[in-house]
Write a protein that holds these residues in place. Structure first.
Motif, PDB file in Angstrom:
ATOM      1  N   PHE A 103       0.816  -1.213   0.000  1.00 23.69           N
ATOM      2  CA  PHE A 103       0.000   0.000   0.000  1.00 23.69           C
ATOM      3  C   PHE A 103       0.850   1.263   0.000  1.00 23.69           C
ATOM      4  O   PHE A 103       0.444   2.285  -0.567  1.00 23.69           O
ATOM      5  CB  PHE A 103      -0.963  -0.018   1.173  1.00 23.69           C
ATOM      6  CG  PHE A 103      -2.168  -0.886   0.921  1.00 23.69           C
ATOM      7  CD1 PHE A 103      -3.091  -0.545  -0.042  1.00 23.69           C
ATOM      8  CD2 PHE A 103      -2.361  -2.053   1.636  1.00 23.69           C
ATOM      9  CE1 PHE A 103      -4.204  -1.340  -0.289  1.00 23.69           C
ATOM     10  CE2 PHE A 103      -3.465  -2.858   1.399  1.00 23.69           C
ATOM     11  CZ  PHE A 103      -4.386  -2.495   0.433  1.00 23.69           C
ATOM     12  N   ALA A 104       2.015   1.218   0.617  1.00 23.91           N
ATOM     13  CA  ALA A 104       2.907   2.374   0.545  1.00 23.91           C
ATOM     14  C   ALA A 104       3.326   2.624  -0.901  1.00 23.91           C
ATOM     15  O   ALA A 104       3.371   3.768  -1.377  1.00 23.91           O
ATOM     16  CB  ALA A 104       4.135   2.157   1.432  1.00 23.91           C
ATOM     17  N   ASP A 105       3.599   1.546  -1.625  1.00 19.82           N
ATOM     18  CA  ASP A 105       3.943   1.665  -3.047  1.00 19.82           C
ATOM     19  C   ASP A 105       2.750   2.151  -3.858  1.00 19.82           C
ATOM     20  O   ASP A 105       2.894   2.963  -4.771  1.00 19.82           O
ATOM     21  CB  ASP A 105       4.423   0.307  -3.568  1.00 19.82           C
ATOM     22  CG  ASP A 105       4.803   0.353  -5.038  1.00 19.82           C
ATOM     23  OD1 ASP A 105       5.795   1.027  -5.383  1.00 19.82           O
ATOM     24  OD2 ASP A 105       4.092  -0.278  -5.853  1.00 19.82           O
ATOM     25  N   LEU A 106       1.565   1.673  -3.512  1.00 19.20           N
ATOM     26  CA  LEU A 106       0.352   2.107  -4.212  1.00 19.20           C
ATOM     27  C   LEU A 106       0.142   3.606  -4.039  1.00 19.20           C
ATOM     28  O   LEU A 106      -0.180   4.325  -4.994  1.00 19.20           O
ATOM     29  CB  LEU A 106      -0.846   1.322  -3.673  1.00 19.20           C
ATOM     30  CG  LEU A 106      -2.202   1.538  -4.345  1.00 19.20           C
ATOM     31  CD1 LEU A 106      -2.984   0.238  -4.342  1.00 19.20           C
ATOM     32  CD2 LEU A 106      -3.005   2.620  -3.637  1.00 19.20           C
ATOM     33  N   LEU A 107       0.346   4.098  -2.817  1.00 23.32           N
ATOM     34  CA  LEU A 107       0.193   5.531  -2.573  1.00 23.32           C
ATOM     35  C   LEU A 107       1.238   6.344  -3.333  1.00 23.32           C
ATOM     36  O   LEU A 107       0.964   7.460  -3.780  1.00 23.32           O
ATOM     37  CB  LEU A 107       0.306   5.819  -1.078  1.00 23.32           C
ATOM     38  CG  LEU A 107      -0.843   5.312  -0.204  1.00 23.32           C
ATOM     39  CD1 LEU A 107      -0.480   5.424   1.262  1.00 23.32           C
ATOM     40  CD2 LEU A 107      -2.119   6.091  -0.495  1.00 23.32           C
ATOM     41  N   GLU A 108       2.402   5.775  -3.495  1.00 27.67           N
ATOM     42  CA  GLU A 108       3.480   6.476  -4.205  1.00 27.67           C
ATOM     43  C   GLU A 108       3.244   6.487  -5.708  1.00 27.67           C
ATOM     44  O   GLU A 108       3.372   7.536  -6.363  1.00 27.67           O
ATOM     45  CB  GLU A 108       4.814   5.804  -3.884  1.00 27.67           C
ATOM     46  CG  GLU A 108       6.018   6.404  -4.602  1.00 27.67           C
ATOM     47  CD  GLU A 108       6.364   7.799  -4.147  1.00 27.67           C
ATOM     48  OE1 GLU A 108       6.972   8.544  -4.938  1.00 27.67           O
ATOM     49  OE2 GLU A 108       6.008   8.146  -2.994  1.00 27.67           O
ATOM     50  N   ARG A 109       2.883   5.343  -6.277  1.00 25.57           N
ATOM     51  CA  ARG A 109       2.766   5.239  -7.736  1.00 25.57           C
ATOM     52  C   ARG A 109       1.371   5.585  -8.254  1.00 25.57           C
ATOM     53  O   ARG A 109       1.212   5.976  -9.398  1.00 25.57           O
ATOM     54  CB  ARG A 109       3.122   3.812  -8.186  1.00 25.57           C
ATOM     55  CG  ARG A 109       4.557   3.412  -7.969  1.00 25.57           C
ATOM     56  CD  ARG A 109       4.878   2.107  -8.675  1.00 25.57           C
ATOM     57  NE  ARG A 109       4.014   1.006  -8.227  1.00 25.57           N
ATOM     58  CZ  ARG A 109       3.027   0.480  -8.944  1.00 25.57           C
ATOM     59  NH1 ARG A 109       2.768   0.927 -10.170  1.00 25.57           N
ATOM     60  NH2 ARG A 109       2.297  -0.527  -8.476  1.00 25.57           N
ATOM     61  N   GLN A 110       0.353   5.372  -7.422  1.00 28.49           N
ATOM     62  CA  GLN A 110      -1.034   5.635  -7.794  1.00 28.49           C
ATOM     63  C   GLN A 110      -1.438   4.940  -9.095  1.00 28.49           C
ATOM     64  O   GLN A 110      -1.868   5.579 -10.054  1.00 28.49           O
ATOM     65  CB  GLN A 110      -1.258   7.144  -7.907  1.00 28.49           C
ATOM     66  CG  GLN A 110      -0.987   7.856  -6.607  1.00 28.49           C
ATOM     67  CD  GLN A 110      -1.034   9.353  -6.747  1.00 28.49           C
ATOM     68  OE1 GLN A 110      -1.224   9.898  -7.816  1.00 28.49           O
ATOM     69  NE2 GLN A 110      -0.841  10.037  -5.640  1.00 28.49           N
ATOM     70  N   PRO A 111      -1.322   3.624  -9.125  1.00 31.53           N
ATOM     71  CA  PRO A 111      -1.688   2.894 -10.345  1.00 31.53           C
ATOM     72  C   PRO A 111      -3.199   2.827 -10.523  1.00 31.53           C
ATOM     73  O   PRO A 111      -3.970   3.065  -9.590  1.00 31.53           O
ATOM     74  CB  PRO A 111      -1.112   1.496 -10.089  1.00 31.53           C
ATOM     75  CG  PRO A 111      -1.213   1.344  -8.600  1.00 31.53           C
ATOM     76  CD  PRO A 111      -0.901   2.713  -8.044  1.00 31.53           C
ATOM     77  N   GLU A 112      -3.608   2.470 -11.696  1.00 33.68           N
ATOM     78  CA  GLU A 112      -5.030   2.267 -11.968  1.00 33.68           C
ATOM     79  C   GLU A 112      -5.514   1.018 -11.246  1.00 33.68           C
ATOM     80  O   GLU A 112      -4.863  -0.018 -11.282  1.00 33.68           O
ATOM     81  CB  GLU A 112      -5.238   2.127 -13.473  1.00 33.68           C
ATOM     82  CG  GLU A 112      -6.660   1.826 -13.885  1.00 33.68           C
ATOM     83  CD  GLU A 112      -6.788   1.646 -15.390  1.00 33.68           C
ATOM     84  OE1 GLU A 112      -7.043   0.501 -15.831  1.00 33.68           O
ATOM     85  OE2 GLU A 112      -6.616   2.641 -16.129  1.00 33.68           O
ATOM     86  N   GLN A 113      -6.653   1.126 -10.569  1.00 36.64           N
ATOM     87  CA  GLN A 113      -7.280  -0.051  -9.981  1.00 36.64           C
ATOM     88  C   GLN A 113      -7.976  -0.796 -11.120  1.00 36.64           C
ATOM     89  O   GLN A 113      -8.871  -0.259 -11.762  1.00 36.64           O
ATOM     90  CB  GLN A 113      -8.295   0.387  -8.919  1.00 36.64           C
ATOM     91  CG  GLN A 113      -8.424  -0.509  -7.706  1.00 36.64           C
ATOM     92  CD  GLN A 113      -9.119  -1.850  -7.969  1.00 36.64           C
ATOM     93  OE1 GLN A 113      -9.342  -2.247  -9.102  1.00 36.64           O
ATOM     94  NE2 GLN A 113      -9.464  -2.553  -6.902  1.00 36.64           N
ATOM     95  N   PRO A 114      -7.560  -2.037 -11.432  1.00 37.02           N
ATOM     96  CA  PRO A 114      -8.080  -2.721 -12.623  1.00 37.02           C
ATOM     97  C   PRO A 114      -9.599  -2.830 -12.675  1.00 37.02           C
ATOM     98  O   PRO A 114     -10.180  -2.804 -13.754  1.00 37.02           O
ATOM     99  CB  PRO A 114      -7.428  -4.106 -12.537  1.00 37.02           C
ATOM    100  CG  PRO A 114      -6.175  -3.899 -11.753  1.00 37.02           C
ATOM    101  CD  PRO A 114      -6.522  -2.843 -10.747  1.00 37.02           C
ATOM    102  N   LEU A 115     -10.248  -2.945 -11.528  1.00 32.26           N
ATOM    103  CA  LEU A 115     -11.704  -3.084 -11.519  1.00 32.26           C
ATOM    104  C   LEU A 115     -12.413  -1.785 -11.884  1.00 32.26           C
ATOM    105  O   LEU A 115     -13.506  -1.803 -12.454  1.00 32.26           O
ATOM    106  CB  LEU A 115     -12.189  -3.531 -10.144  1.00 32.26           C
ATOM    107  CG  LEU A 115     -11.772  -4.917  -9.674  1.00 32.26           C
ATOM    108  CD1 LEU A 115     -12.274  -5.151  -8.259  1.00 32.26           C
ATOM    109  CD2 LEU A 115     -12.321  -5.982 -10.600  1.00 32.26           C
ATOM    110  N   TYR A 116     -11.784  -0.662 -11.546  1.00 33.34           N
ATOM    111  CA  TYR A 116     -12.482   0.614 -11.631  1.00 33.34           C
ATOM    112  C   TYR A 116     -11.956   1.533 -12.721  1.00 33.34           C
ATOM    113  O   TYR A 116     -12.514   2.609 -12.955  1.00 33.34           O
ATOM    114  CB  TYR A 116     -12.439   1.319 -10.270  1.00 33.34           C
ATOM    115  CG  TYR A 116     -13.094   0.498  -9.191  1.00 33.34           C
ATOM    116  CD1 TYR A 116     -14.324  -0.109  -9.411  1.00 33.34           C
ATOM    117  CD2 TYR A 116     -12.491   0.306  -7.955  1.00 33.34           C
ATOM    118  CE1 TYR A 116     -14.932  -0.881  -8.435  1.00 33.34           C
ATOM    119  CE2 TYR A 116     -13.097  -0.465  -6.969  1.00 33.34           C
ATOM    120  CZ  TYR A 116     -14.317  -1.053  -7.222  1.00 33.34           C
ATOM    121  OH  TYR A 116     -14.904  -1.823  -6.259  1.00 33.34           O
ATOM    122  N   GLY A 117     -10.876   1.139 -13.375  1.00 33.98           N
ATOM    123  CA  GLY A 117     -10.373   1.924 -14.497  1.00 33.98           C
ATOM    124  C   GLY A 117      -9.738   3.231 -14.119  1.00 33.98           C
ATOM    125  O   GLY A 117      -9.479   4.079 -14.980  1.00 33.98           O
TER     126      GLY A 117
END
Length: 324
Positions: free
Chosen positions: A32-46
């Protein structure tokens, strides 16, 4: 008192001990720390979202459906059938303000950001039918945005009113997190600037070179002035009426969203706080009833057409739900 008695009388129970290994909790914190840093697309929500990564990340799903956890849920809630229908990351950075007092009567319609689209439709409205599990992924002290509850407040529905979004606890001022114009524009474009708020067109047609970062923040605030959110009317608290719940990484609490709760402000010297919550409802609850229409956007501006529930206990399941 037993945890079940605590949930019934105080509205919350715990903290319960960590059951996952320290390595697994550290893995999720790093994810989640990486998710907050990179802010990738959530595959389900586009688009970028901190919601429902349990439907993508098997480690997170294994933790949120672990036998040890489900056994505790069943014991504390008394439910004989449950589905996990939502997870959400709750991060708090040093200096972030409090999330104000709030309670939710179970429909999750997005009213905290001005939405009015119920996500849940229970078979029996009169009893308890949904609960939240809040698990710390990092140690949470009194200084790190600790959770706080008003004991017994689930017995009453507190008055609310609509205010400008920027005056509500749902508004986390991005000035505390965004340091450059490039980051501001990028995060606005991918809806990762203010949680659950559609900011994709805030700077559409704006020549950012003509403005300073502060001036662009002012334009964002002007946009948010037209958005409304719900807040709880001020109320008085007797001494000892509330309880804070510091936790070690991997520990968790279970509460009914009807219990008035908040997270306190995080001190400027605090550590970043990461926590994941799981929302569980009775198996016969109808989740996202709007899926039966072409209108599949929920109260938080996410397209939930690909969303799935995860059965965790019993076999009394609503046949109209979509399951993983």
């Amino acid at each position: 008192m037993t945890p079940r008695e605590s949930l019934a009388t105080q509205g919350f129970a715990g903290p319960f001990p960590r059951f996952a290994s320290p390595e697994v909790i550290a893995e999720l914190a790093a994810f989640f720390a990486d998710l907050l840093e990179r802010q990738p697309e959530q595959p389900l929500y586009g688009r970028y979202s901190v919601r429902d990564w349990h439907l993508i990340n098997e480690t997170l799903r294994d933790v949120m459906t672990a036998p040890e956890l489900v056994s505790t849920l069943a014991e504390v809630t008394g439910a004989d059938s449950l589905v996990l229908w939502r997870t959400k990351l709750f991060e708090k950075f040093p200096g972030d303000g409090a999330i104000d007092w709030h309670q939710e009567y179970g429909y999750f319609d997005g009213e905290e950001v001005g939405g009015h689209r119920p996500a849940l439709f229970p078979l029996n409205h009169s009893g308890q039918w949904d609960w939240t599990l809040w698990m710390a992924l990092t140690d949470v002290s009194e200084d790190d945005g600790v959770m706080e509850f008003v004991k017994g407040s689930q017995q009453a529905q507190y008055p609310k009113r609509m205010v400008r979004l920027s005056e509500s606890g749902a508004y986390v001022d991005p000035r505390n997190r965004v340091r450059t114009k490039e980051e501001l524009l990028s995060r606005a474009a991918n809806n990762s600037l203010i949680l659950d708020i559609d900011t994709r067109r805030v700077f559409e047609g704006v020549d950012a070179d003509k403005y300073t970062l502060d001036e662009l923040f002012d334009q964002l605030e002007t946009h948010c002035e037209d958005l409304l959110a719900v807040v709880t009317e001020p109320f008085e608290l007797e001494p000892g009426a509330t309880q804070t719940v510091p936790m070690k990484a991997g520990e968790y609490i279970i509460f009914t969203e009807r219990c008035m709760h908040r997270s306190r402000a995080s001190l400027p010297t605090a550590k970043p706080r990461l926590a994941i919550n799981g929302r569980y409802t009775l198996g016969d609850t109808w989740v996202y009833p709007q899926r039966t229409t072409r209108d599949t956007v929920d109260g938080s501006n996410l397209d939930i057409s690909k969303h799935r529930c995860v059965p965790v206990l019993g076999d009394r399941l609503n046949p109209d739900n979509a399951y993983l």
